[in-house]
Design an enzyme around this catalytic site. Structure first.
Site, PDB file in Angstrom:
ATOM      1  N   ARG A  75       0.832  -1.206   0.000  1.00  0.00           N
ATOM      2  CA  ARG A  75       0.000   0.000   0.000  1.00  0.00           C
ATOM      3  C   ARG A  75       0.868   1.258   0.000  1.00  0.00           C
ATOM      4  O   ARG A  75       0.582   2.229  -0.701  1.00  0.00           O
ATOM      5  CB  ARG A  75      -0.931   0.018   1.222  1.00  0.00           C
ATOM      6  CG  ARG A  75      -2.069  -0.992   1.166  1.00  0.00           C
ATOM      7  CD  ARG A  75      -3.021  -0.822   2.322  1.00  0.00           C
ATOM      8  NE  ARG A  75      -3.695   0.474   2.277  1.00  0.00           N
ATOM      9  CZ  ARG A  75      -4.422   0.970   3.288  1.00  0.00           C
ATOM     10  NH1 ARG A  75      -4.533   0.301   4.418  1.00  0.00           N
ATOM     11  NH2 ARG A  75      -5.004   2.142   3.168  1.00  0.00           N
ATOM     12  N   ASN A 114      -8.620   9.743   6.156  1.00  0.00           N
ATOM     13  CA  ASN A 114      -7.595   9.176   5.285  1.00  0.00           C
ATOM     14  C   ASN A 114      -6.287   8.980   6.041  1.00  0.00           C
ATOM     15  O   ASN A 114      -5.945   9.751   6.939  1.00  0.00           O
ATOM     16  CB  ASN A 114      -7.366  10.082   4.076  1.00  0.00           C
ATOM     17  CG  ASN A 114      -8.622  10.229   3.242  1.00  0.00           C
ATOM     18  OD1 ASN A 114      -9.476   9.354   3.224  1.00  0.00           O
ATOM     19  ND2 ASN A 114      -8.753  11.348   2.544  1.00  0.00           N
ATOM     20  N   VAL A 115      -5.541   7.956   5.627  1.00  0.00           N
ATOM     21  CA  VAL A 115      -4.272   7.662   6.291  1.00  0.00           C
ATOM     22  C   VAL A 115      -3.080   8.158   5.482  1.00  0.00           C
ATOM     23  O   VAL A 115      -1.943   8.066   5.939  1.00  0.00           O
ATOM     24  CB  VAL A 115      -4.132   6.146   6.577  1.00  0.00           C
ATOM     25  CG1 VAL A 115      -5.231   5.688   7.532  1.00  0.00           C
ATOM     26  CG2 VAL A 115      -4.156   5.324   5.294  1.00  0.00           C
ATOM     27  N   HIS A 130      -7.967   7.917  11.630  1.00  0.00           N
ATOM     28  CA  HIS A 130      -7.701   6.494  11.431  1.00  0.00           C
ATOM     29  C   HIS A 130      -6.212   6.172  11.367  1.00  0.00           C
ATOM     30  O   HIS A 130      -5.829   5.113  10.878  1.00  0.00           O
ATOM     31  CB  HIS A 130      -8.398   6.012  10.154  1.00  0.00           C
ATOM     32  CG  HIS A 130      -9.883   6.060  10.261  1.00  0.00           C
ATOM     33  ND1 HIS A 130     -10.728   5.962   9.167  1.00  0.00           N
ATOM     34  CD2 HIS A 130     -10.702   6.199  11.342  1.00  0.00           C
ATOM     35  CE1 HIS A 130     -11.985   6.049   9.570  1.00  0.00           C
ATOM     36  NE2 HIS A 130     -11.986   6.199  10.879  1.00  0.00           N
ATOM     37  N   SER A 201     -18.750   8.776   2.462  1.00  0.00           N
ATOM     38  CA  SER A 201     -20.131   8.290   2.388  1.00  0.00           C
ATOM     39  C   SER A 201     -20.863   8.431   3.708  1.00  0.00           C
ATOM     40  O   SER A 201     -22.056   8.151   3.800  1.00  0.00           O
ATOM     41  CB  SER A 201     -20.137   6.814   1.971  1.00  0.00           C
ATOM     42  OG  SER A 201     -19.442   6.034   2.920  1.00  0.00           O
ATOM     43  N   ALA A 242     -14.651  16.645  -5.448  1.00  0.00           N
ATOM     44  CA  ALA A 242     -14.036  17.686  -4.615  1.00  0.00           C
ATOM     45  C   ALA A 242     -13.029  18.504  -5.393  1.00  0.00           C
ATOM     46  O   ALA A 242     -12.874  19.708  -5.163  1.00  0.00           O
ATOM     47  CB  ALA A 242     -13.374  17.047  -3.396  1.00  0.00           C
TER      48      ALA A 242
END
Length: 255
Positions: A75, A114-115, A130, A201, A242
């Protein structure tokens, strides 16, 4: 109707011009515009047979630490070359303007689910609910691990203090949100005049409850999302990405 003539954008501008305290919550949608897959997206390559939910837990790490560590290294490799998009830059410009004013008329709090570090790359100061993908700590003693870790290596890293395995400083399923970050988010939602939900969401709790808290305390709730959630909490919906909506918004705010 185009974005520039969208009546909801105009409504949002008027509300924001009169707001003193603004709480902004961003989610995966804003980073997806920079090419970062959302957590719920189907895995690819070697990870196609795995569900993200089955890898992001302390049980999974205890069962097979190298598997989970390797996934997070993958990731990180996927994210490291990604750059902030116009939405990140617009928020940074807005936040910096509010800080630099001689007599700040607005207080802007940026909270993110978001990380990644795209908000910081753009110049924003953000509270991460998070966790952060580029930070690590020991899974046993909790000591932060600050040495550089090569994203190309999948070898497990041991803690310098106790020898336990180092893990990403990410909030996994079943874990509590960072206490300080959650306190900041709650206070911001409690005290804001306007709550903005961007690219999320609003289904991941407890973060999704922040809009409800703000609404109960009299705040106007604005949502920017190309896929509106149709939540009864939302007062103003701007159904655009956005990266399009935020530059237009701060332009009309005269920033």
């Amino acid at each position: 109707m185009t974005l520039s003539t969208d009546t909801n954008l105009s409504k949002a501008v008027q509300v924001l011009k009169n707001a003193q305290r603004i709480c902004i919550l961003t989610g995966a949608g804003i980073s997806a515009e920079s090419g970062i897959p959302t957590f719920r997206d189907e895995q690819s390559g070697l990870w196609k047979s795995f569900r993200a939910e089955d890898l992001a837990s302390i049980d999974a790490f205890n069962r097979d630490p190298k598997l989970v560590w390797s996934w997070y290294q993958w990731r990180r490799a996927e994210v490291k070359d990604k750059s902030p998009n116009p939405a990140h830059h617009a928020l940074a410009k807005w936040q910096q303007h509010s800080v630099k004013a001689d007599k700040p008329s607005q207080q802007l709090s940026l909270i993110t689910q978001n990380v990644d570090d795209l908000h910081e790359q753009a110049g924003s100061s953000a509270t991460h609910l998070h966790g952060e993908l580029w930070k690590n700590h020991c899974s046993d003693c909790g000591m932060p691990y600050i040495a550089h870790i090569d994203t190309g290596s999948t070898e497990l890293v041991e803690c310098d203090a106790c020898g336990g395995y180092v893990r990403p400083s990410i909030v996994w399923f079943g874990e509590m949100l960072p206490q300080r970050a959650w306190q900041v988010a709650q206070q911001s939602a409690d005290n804001c005049d306007v709550f903005m939900s961007i690219g999320t969401s609003s289904i991941v709790y407890p973060a999704a409850g922040l809009a409800q808290v703000a609404k109960q305390n009299g705040a106007t709730v604005i949502e920017i999302n190309p896929h509106p959630t149709d939540s009864g909490l939302v007062d103003i919906q701007i159904p655009y990405p956005a990266g399009q909506a935020l530059p237009a918004l701060i332009n009309q705010l005269g920033l």
